[in-house]
Design a protein around this motif. Structure first.
Motif, PDB file in Angstrom:
ATOM      1  N   LYS A   1       2.756   6.665  -6.915  1.00 19.08           N
ATOM      2  CA  LYS A   1       1.813   7.505  -7.653  1.00 19.08           C
ATOM      3  C   LYS A   1       2.131   8.987  -7.433  1.00 19.08           C
ATOM      4  O   LYS A   1       2.113   9.786  -8.380  1.00 19.08           O
ATOM      5  CB  LYS A   1       0.377   7.205  -7.200  1.00 19.08           C
ATOM      6  CG  LYS A   1      -0.151   5.854  -7.664  1.00 19.08           C
ATOM      7  CD  LYS A   1      -1.564   5.618  -7.132  1.00 19.08           C
ATOM      8  CE  LYS A   1      -2.098   4.254  -7.573  1.00 19.08           C
ATOM      9  NZ  LYS A   1      -3.458   4.001  -7.022  1.00 19.08           N
ATOM     10  N   GLU A   2       2.427   9.345  -6.195  1.00 17.13           N
ATOM     11  CA  GLU A   2       2.755  10.742  -5.900  1.00 17.13           C
ATOM     12  C   GLU A   2       4.036  11.165  -6.615  1.00 17.13           C
ATOM     13  O   GLU A   2       4.147  12.295  -7.102  1.00 17.13           O
ATOM     14  CB  GLU A   2       2.901  10.933  -4.388  1.00 17.13           C
ATOM     15  CG  GLU A   2       1.594  10.808  -3.611  1.00 17.13           C
ATOM     16  CD  GLU A   2       1.762  11.121  -2.137  1.00 17.13           C
ATOM     17  OE1 GLU A   2       2.841  11.647  -1.753  1.00 17.13           O
ATOM     18  OE2 GLU A   2       0.821  10.851  -1.362  1.00 17.13           O
TER      19      GLU A   2
ATOM     20  N   THR B   1       0.834  -1.209   0.000  1.00 14.58           N
ATOM     21  CA  THR B   1       0.000   0.000   0.000  1.00 14.58           C
ATOM     22  C   THR B   1       0.870   1.261   0.000  1.00 14.58           C
ATOM     23  O   THR B   1       0.607   2.221  -0.737  1.00 14.58           O
ATOM     24  CB  THR B   1      -0.929   0.015   1.225  1.00 14.58           C
ATOM     25  OG1 THR B   1      -1.762  -1.147   1.200  1.00 14.58           O
ATOM     26  CG2 THR B   1      -1.802   1.265   1.224  1.00 14.58           C
ATOM     27  N   GLN B   2       1.908   1.262   0.830  1.00 19.32           N
ATOM     28  CA  GLN B   2       2.834   2.399   0.855  1.00 19.32           C
ATOM     29  C   GLN B   2       3.526   2.572  -0.497  1.00 19.32           C
ATOM     30  O   GLN B   2       3.625   3.692  -1.016  1.00 19.32           O
ATOM     31  CB  GLN B   2       3.900   2.184   1.926  1.00 19.32           C
ATOM     32  CG  GLN B   2       3.455   2.376   3.348  1.00 19.32           C
ATOM     33  CD  GLN B   2       4.606   2.100   4.309  1.00 19.32           C
ATOM     34  OE1 GLN B   2       5.279   1.082   4.217  1.00 19.32           O
ATOM     35  NE2 GLN B   2       4.820   3.019   5.234  1.00 19.32           N
TER      36      GLN B   2
ATOM     37  N   SER C   1       2.574   1.676  -3.464  1.00 14.16           N
ATOM     38  CA  SER C   1       1.636   2.164  -4.470  1.00 14.16           C
ATOM     39  C   SER C   1       1.341   3.650  -4.281  1.00 14.16           C
ATOM     40  O   SER C   1       1.393   4.435  -5.235  1.00 14.16           O
ATOM     41  CB  SER C   1       0.340   1.351  -4.395  1.00 14.16           C
ATOM     42  OG  SER C   1      -0.619   1.836  -5.307  1.00 14.16           O
ATOM     43  N   ARG C   2       1.070   4.037  -3.065  1.00  7.13           N
ATOM     44  CA  ARG C   2       0.688   5.434  -2.789  1.00  7.13           C
ATOM     45  C   ARG C   2       1.801   6.410  -3.156  1.00  7.13           C
ATOM     46  O   ARG C   2       1.580   7.384  -3.897  1.00  7.13           O
ATOM     47  CB  ARG C   2       0.333   5.588  -1.317  1.00  7.13           C
ATOM     48  CG  ARG C   2       0.105   7.040  -0.907  1.00  7.13           C
ATOM     49  CD  ARG C   2      -0.104   7.182   0.582  1.00  7.13           C
ATOM     50  NE  ARG C   2      -0.107   8.589   0.979  1.00  7.13           N
ATOM     51  CZ  ARG C   2      -0.221   9.011   2.240  1.00  7.13           C
ATOM     52  NH1 ARG C   2      -0.348   8.133   3.226  1.00  7.13           N
ATOM     53  NH2 ARG C   2      -0.207  10.312   2.511  1.00  7.13           N
ATOM     54  N   TYR C   3       2.993   6.160  -2.661  1.00  2.00           N
ATOM     55  CA  TYR C   3       4.061   7.140  -2.843  1.00  2.00           C
ATOM     56  C   TYR C   3       4.671   7.083  -4.243  1.00  2.00           C
ATOM     57  O   TYR C   3       5.216   8.084  -4.720  1.00  2.00           O
ATOM     58  CB  TYR C   3       5.114   6.973  -1.752  1.00  2.00           C
ATOM     59  CG  TYR C   3       4.577   7.375  -0.400  1.00  2.00           C
ATOM     60  CD1 TYR C   3       4.316   8.712  -0.111  1.00  2.00           C
ATOM     61  CD2 TYR C   3       4.276   6.422   0.571  1.00  2.00           C
ATOM     62  CE1 TYR C   3       3.780   9.098   1.120  1.00  2.00           C
ATOM     63  CE2 TYR C   3       3.750   6.791   1.801  1.00  2.00           C
ATOM     64  CZ  TYR C   3       3.498   8.126   2.068  1.00  2.00           C
ATOM     65  OH  TYR C   3       2.957   8.499   3.277  1.00  2.00           O
TER      66      TYR C   3
END
Length: 358
Positions: free
Chosen positions: A218-219, A211-212, A214-216
């Motif tokens: 994308k950012e 999850t981490q 994927s999130r960062y």
């Protein structure tokens, strides 16, 4: 669709295409997660081993690439110079790459690297507050300032580089900031992301969650696009560019890497051979390159070691495999948790590139 080999080119024949030379295990850094335990031993490759490796590649393939690795390969730079000179004298169609921490790159060394036409990859995991902790000198002093100095020397010599970032729980949140730093430096063409492997000094608890990741990621992609829109350096992600190439040419990616395609060879300083720099366990041993008859059953041995990897069934059946190429075999072998992180990363890349194409 055409089938492609590990490097994205049409896979017309099965032959060695990639040679990784661990020219030394010595290193001036003590990275917290180093899979090779760089600096704990100080072995240096000598000329007979290097020459034998180049001769083997030249006999096996009409075109191949050589990657200098370690340890810190620049600590055995005299050998690197001799290898490049010898390969050129042979008339070998070889491309040369070097993965370095860049802390030893002076202005004169940068100019010499340009003369040798060696492509450069630099390892950097984030801003100083993170990179200094993950990648300190042996003295525990932070290395980021020396890395940036080396990168500037490369820029002054007209050398563009790729950055390699190992993703850990300690640096994943700073991925957008690394994009900003890379863009500011100006001579960084792109970033390659490597999920941490729990081998060597690396521990599983150091890995980020899917999850981490994927999130960062994308950012970070959004930040890179924002910088490009306002006139900043257009920083690329290597995996996105690979996928863009495959889609634009109507190709299909068959393998994750050269090991996956049975086309790679890694040589340690003493001549011991393995199919992958991240798979140096005894069961993956191919013998010693200096031994008589080493090359006799090499292809069979490469196929044997490839068969030791239990590739997940869901990856084989995944509808995106034609673009993804499957998981990193070394990652699968070291930990199934690595698969979840790698899959999360590639899903972000696939979603991004398919949106752009549409």
């Amino acid at each position: 669709m055409q089938i492609t080999s590990a490097d994205g080119c049409c896979d017309q024949e099965c032959c060695l295409k990639s040679l990784v030379l661990w020219v030394t295990t010595d290193c001036n850094l003590r990275c917290r997660y180093c899979y090779a335990r760089g600096g704990e031993e100080r072995a240096y490759m000598d000329w007979p081993v290097a020459r034998r490796a180049i001769d083997l590649m030249a006999d096996q393939s009409d075109r191949f690439k050589v990657q200098f690795a370690g340890g810190e390969p620049l600590m055995n730079f005299d050998l690197i110079e001799r290898i490049v000179s010898y390969s050129n004298d042979l008339g070998a169609k070889a491309g040369f790459q070097l993965q370095t921490n860049a802390t030893l790159i002076s202005p004169s060394l940068a100019c010499r690297l340009r003369e040798l036409d060696i492509r450069i990859g630099v390892s950097l995991d984030g801003l100083p507050k993170v990179n200094d902790v993950l990648r300190p000198f042996a003295s525990e002093r932070g290395s980021t300032g020396s890395v940036v100095s080396g990168l500037r020397n490369l820029a002054a010599a007209g050398i563009r580089v790729g950055l390699t970032c190992v993703l850990t729980s300690a640096n994943i949140e700073g991925l957008p900031s690394l994009v900003e730093l890379a863009s500011y430096l100006g001579n960084v063409e792109g970033i390659t992301l490597d999920p941490l492997r729990p081998v060597g000094r690396g521990k599983q608890l150091m890995a980020p969650s899917p999850t981490q990741a994927s999130r960062y990621l994308k950012e970070a992609i959004v930040r890179a696009e924002e910088i490009a829109k306002i006139g900043g350096h257009n920083l690329k992600f290597r995996e996105i560019e690979r996928m863009r190439y495959i889609i634009s040419r109507g190709l299909m990616r068959q393998h994750h890497c050269y090991f996956d395609a049975c086309q790679s060879l890694m040589i340690k300083p003493n001549g011991d051979a393995y199919p992958c720099a991240s798979l140096c366990q005894p069961e993956f041993g191919l013998g010693n390159i200096l031994d008589n008859g080493f090359r006799g059953d090499l292809q069979d041995e490469l196929m044997r070691t490839s068969g030791l990897i239990d590739r997940p069934h869901r990856c084989k059946k995944c509808p995106d495999r034609w673009l993804c190429g499957g998981p990193c075999p070394a990652g699968v072998f070291s930990s199934r948790d690595n698969l979840e992180i790698e899959c999360a990363i590639k899903k972000v890349f696939i979603e991004h590139i398919t949106e752009k194409v549409q």
